[in-house]
Scaffold this motif. Structure first.
Motif, PDB file in Angstrom:
ATOM      1  N   LEU A 197       0.806  -1.228   0.000  1.00  0.00           N
ATOM      2  CA  LEU A 197       0.000   0.000   0.000  1.00  0.00           C
ATOM      3  C   LEU A 197       0.841   1.282   0.000  1.00  0.00           C
ATOM      4  O   LEU A 197       0.512   2.248  -0.668  1.00  0.00           O
ATOM      5  CB  LEU A 197      -0.903   0.030   1.237  1.00  0.00           C
ATOM      6  N   HIS A 198       1.868   1.309   0.844  1.00  0.00           N
ATOM      7  CA  HIS A 198       2.669   2.530   0.971  1.00  0.00           C
ATOM      8  C   HIS A 198       4.062   2.114   1.418  1.00  0.00           C
ATOM      9  O   HIS A 198       4.360   2.046   2.611  1.00  0.00           O
ATOM     10  CB  HIS A 198       2.028   3.474   2.000  1.00  0.00           C
ATOM     11  N   THR A 199       4.911   1.839   0.446  1.00  0.00           N
ATOM     12  CA  THR A 199       6.247   1.345   0.777  1.00  0.00           C
ATOM     13  C   THR A 199       7.226   1.810  -0.299  1.00  0.00           C
ATOM     14  O   THR A 199       6.900   2.669  -1.117  1.00  0.00           O
ATOM     15  CB  THR A 199       6.230  -0.197   0.896  1.00  0.00           C
ATOM     16  N   SER A 200       8.429   1.277  -0.237  1.00  0.00           N
ATOM     17  CA  SER A 200       9.436   1.628  -1.225  1.00  0.00           C
ATOM     18  C   SER A 200      10.315   0.413  -1.448  1.00  0.00           C
ATOM     19  O   SER A 200      10.295  -0.540  -0.663  1.00  0.00           O
ATOM     20  CB  SER A 200      10.275   2.808  -0.754  1.00  0.00           C
ATOM     21  N   VAL A 201      11.114   0.478  -2.500  1.00  0.00           N
ATOM     22  CA  VAL A 201      12.027  -0.629  -2.784  1.00  0.00           C
ATOM     23  C   VAL A 201      13.001  -0.793  -1.614  1.00  0.00           C
ATOM     24  O   VAL A 201      13.303  -1.917  -1.195  1.00  0.00           O
ATOM     25  CB  VAL A 201      12.775  -0.368  -4.113  1.00  0.00           C
ATOM     26  N   GLN A 202      13.459   0.304  -1.048  1.00  0.00           N
ATOM     27  CA  GLN A 202      14.400   0.235   0.085  1.00  0.00           C
ATOM     28  C   GLN A 202      13.754  -0.415   1.300  1.00  0.00           C
ATOM     29  O   GLN A 202      14.350  -1.251   1.979  1.00  0.00           O
ATOM     30  CB  GLN A 202      14.895   1.648   0.449  1.00  0.00           C
ATOM     31  N   GLU A 203      12.505  -0.033   1.568  1.00  0.00           N
ATOM     32  CA  GLU A 203      11.808  -0.626   2.727  1.00  0.00           C
ATOM     33  C   GLU A 203      11.586  -2.112   2.512  1.00  0.00           C
ATOM     34  O   GLU A 203      11.659  -2.905   3.448  1.00  0.00           O
ATOM     35  CB  GLU A 203      10.449   0.076   2.925  1.00  0.00           C
TER      36      GLU A 203
END
Lengths: 240, 390
Positions: A197-203
């Motif tokens: 839903l709300h993330t990033s490749v780094q996370e």
């Protein structure tokens, strides 16, 4: 399905593409015509969701379909590898590619042997001819997790968790801050990331540092099971 | 990438970038966007769930009345392999039984790829539009295909009347001036743009002249001219005083009204004098190179006007290769210009999509296209003078 007077059921391919909308740093490259890609973006906007990934399309012309050419795919991957804001590339199929029999995972494997692939590159799922939207969400999430997640040291905060799932066609999860707060209260922990839903490749790369996962949608169960088996991360299911 | 002189088909127009960020709409979008404004015509989108679901973003009211219904037919995986003609025919029969009087069937990428013709034989007029996106780059063909199909539905039930139709969207007061003058010569004028019933649209076939103000309606005017000899004059691709004067003369000739050229002469003389002065000023120096990346203007006609104002178009975006491009190409080539022709997708090496160099951004171009005639020419001259001043 036949004649539909209202809104038809969305396909699995739509589930994959829409499910990736919240992943910053991810380039979603569709092997298909442009119109779908733009509509995906617009659908998320209609749902009130901020689009964090970057959508791209190879577009396809008549000769590409007749000859089964994947040259545009190669050109697209080459161009995206050079873009600094792109940290990972997910290649999504379309109905057209599936009808003409293009083996996208096979093509991606071939590209990995001939190009300098410095970023994660993977193909997802099938073109939407047989599977449902929910199956697409599930396929998209498990593929994302399997290709981006890396082993890392556990966080000192033993109550840190990831949230898996929560996507649907109409964006029912509206307030992400409220969702985070509610889940933190319910499981007595601290949220690392809302995937996808709300993330990033780094996370995503560091999500195994959390202690456990909270699944809030059926589509997250397969990914949670895989993380449990591979990284010994337990999970719990919370009904929203 | 070909030069403009070598282009004969949309397929030759390459994208300006190897991968398209986000993308552009497909012809299904524009066909439905236009259909949404016309009551009395129903539609059936035939395709996969993507086309079905996303077409509802364009048409959200699927049932308006018995004659105005917008449904979808979604192919199963079995129909992709074995064909969907039987299923689509049943769906059309069902819509006819429910009161549909005329139907537009939109054949999207998948049925087009598997070679479905979707021919229908029945009392209800049905037109099948091939709106497969892989057959084109952009979306303009959606307007053309739809309106051409609608013109084929029309029948001339009455003899031609003294009616002049102004067709298209414009925010220009000049149209009202023209209407005022023409009506004093025994004609009745109609303004047609959106939100009309098909029956009103059919009245266009009875007119003495159609004046086309927007490109979107051009194929309807062409269809009516070919099938029912209703002449038309285009104002949407007019960017220079000389082009404007030709349009005015055409109107005067077709309607056989004296004094129309004289009526506009005073305003025309003022604008023309300013244009000539600007042309003289800008021709003294070296022409500036510019890339024309906007999808709303009539690119080739606009490039001709830019040349006279001191700009040489090096890269030109062609949204849709059609007869309007063919009409203007010889004049641009005769000026010694042969720009490279592409389909520009976003911000690439040849300019930002929507912009005309530093001269006009997307909003400016939309405003320019919403004007017609002398107002438009003045807007363009203001933009050039402002850029020159900087």
């Amino acid at each position: 399905m036949g004649l539909v007077k209202g809104m038809p059921n969305p396909s699995s391919r739509m589930g994959i593409a829409l499910g990736y909308g919240g992943v910053q740093g991810l380039a979603v490259l569709e092997y298909g015509t442009m119109g779908h890609t733009l509509y995906q973006y617009k659908k998320l906007s209609v749902n009130g969701q901020k689009v964090r990934c970057n959508y791209y399309s190879t577009h396809l012309k008549e000769q590409d379909l007749v000859m089964g050419s994947t040259k545009r795919l190669e050109q697209g991957v080459r161009a995206l590898m050079l873009q600094p804001e792109v940290e990972a590339i997910a290649v999504v199929p379309s109905s057209l590619g599936e009808i003409i029999g293009v083996d996208l995972p096979g093509e991606i494997d071939l590209l990995k042997t001939i190009l300098e692939i410095e970023k994660p590159l993977f193909a997802v799922g099938k073109g939407g001819l047989q599977h449902t939207f929910e199956e697409g969400l599930e396929m998209g999430l498990i593929t994302l997790i399997q290709h981006l997640v890396q082993p890392c040291e556990k966080d000192k905060d033993i109550n840190r968790f990831n949230v898996l799932g929560g996507c649907d066609f109409n964006g029912k999860v509206q307030n992400l801050e409220n969702l985070k707060g509610r889940l933190e209260e319910e499981v007595k922990g601290n949220c690392h990331s809302l995937i996808p839903l709300h993330t990033s490749v780094q996370e995503l790369k560091t999500c195994t540092g959390a202690s456990f996962n909270v699944v809030i949608g059926q589509e997250g169960i397969l990914a949670a099971e895989w993380l449990k088996k591979t990284f010994n991360m337990p999970y719990t299911y919370v009904q929203l | 990438m070909p030069n403009l002189s070598a282009v004969s088909h949309n397929h030759q127009l390459q994208f300006s970038e190897p991968v398209v960020p986000m993308g552009c709409h497909c012809p299904m979008h524009t066909a439905l966007a236009m259909l949404r404004k016309i009551r009395g015509v129903s539609s059936l989108v035939v395709g996969m769930p993507e086309c079905g679901c996303y077409s509802r973003l364009v048409i959200d009211e699927t049932f308006q009345d018995d004659q105005t219904k917008h449904y979808t037919y979604i192919l199963s995986s079995k129909e992709v392999i074995f064909g969907c003609a039987d299923g689509v025919t049943s769906a059309i029969d069902q819509m006819a039984d429910e009161g549909t009087e005329r139907l537009i069937v939109l054949k999207t990428c998948t049925p087009a790829l598997i070679g479905e013709t979707l021919d229908y034989e029945g009392p209800m007029p049905v037109a099948v539009l091939d709106v497969a996106h892989f057959k084109t780059n952009g979306y303009m063909s959606g307007f053309n295909l739809l309106l051409e199909a609608l013109s084929q539905f029309m029948e001339r039930k009455q003899s031609p009347k003294r009616i002049v139709n102004f067709i298209g969207d414009t925010s220009c007061y000049e149209v009202d001036l023209w209407i005022g003058f023409i009506e004093t010569h025994g004609y009745h004028c109609n303004k047609i743009s959106g939100n009309i019933h098909y029956n009103t649209l059919e009245m266009l076939s009875h007119g003495a002249l159609n004046i086309c103000l927007s490109y979107e309606w051009h194929s309807l005017c062409v269809g009516l001219d070919r099938r029912m000899n209703v002449p038309f004059v285009n104002l949407f691709d007019c960017y220079e005083p000389s082009q404007y004067q030709k349009c005015v003369k055409n109107v005067e000739t077709v309607l056989q009204i004296d004094g129309f050229v004289l009526f506009v002469q005073e305003s025309f003389d003022g604008v023309n004098a300013r244009w000539q002065s600007l042309v003289e000023r800008t021709s003294k120096g070296k022409r500036k190179n510019i890339n024309l990346a906007n999808q709303d203007v009539q690119a080739i006609a606009f490039a001709i006007a830019l040349y006279h104002l001191g700009y040489e178009v090096k890269h030109i975006h062609i949204e849709q290769w059609d007869e309007v491009c063919l009409k203007w190409r010889p004049e641009l080539l005769a000026l010694g210009l042969d720009p490279m022709a592409h389909y520009m997708t976003s911000e690439g090496p040849f300019g930002v999509r929507g912009c005309v160099g530093e001269l006009l951004n997307r909003d400016h171009c939309l405003e320019l296209q919403s004007l017609i005639g002398l107002e438009r020419i003045e807007y363009l001259m203001n933009a050039v003078e402002k850029t020159e001043a900087i």
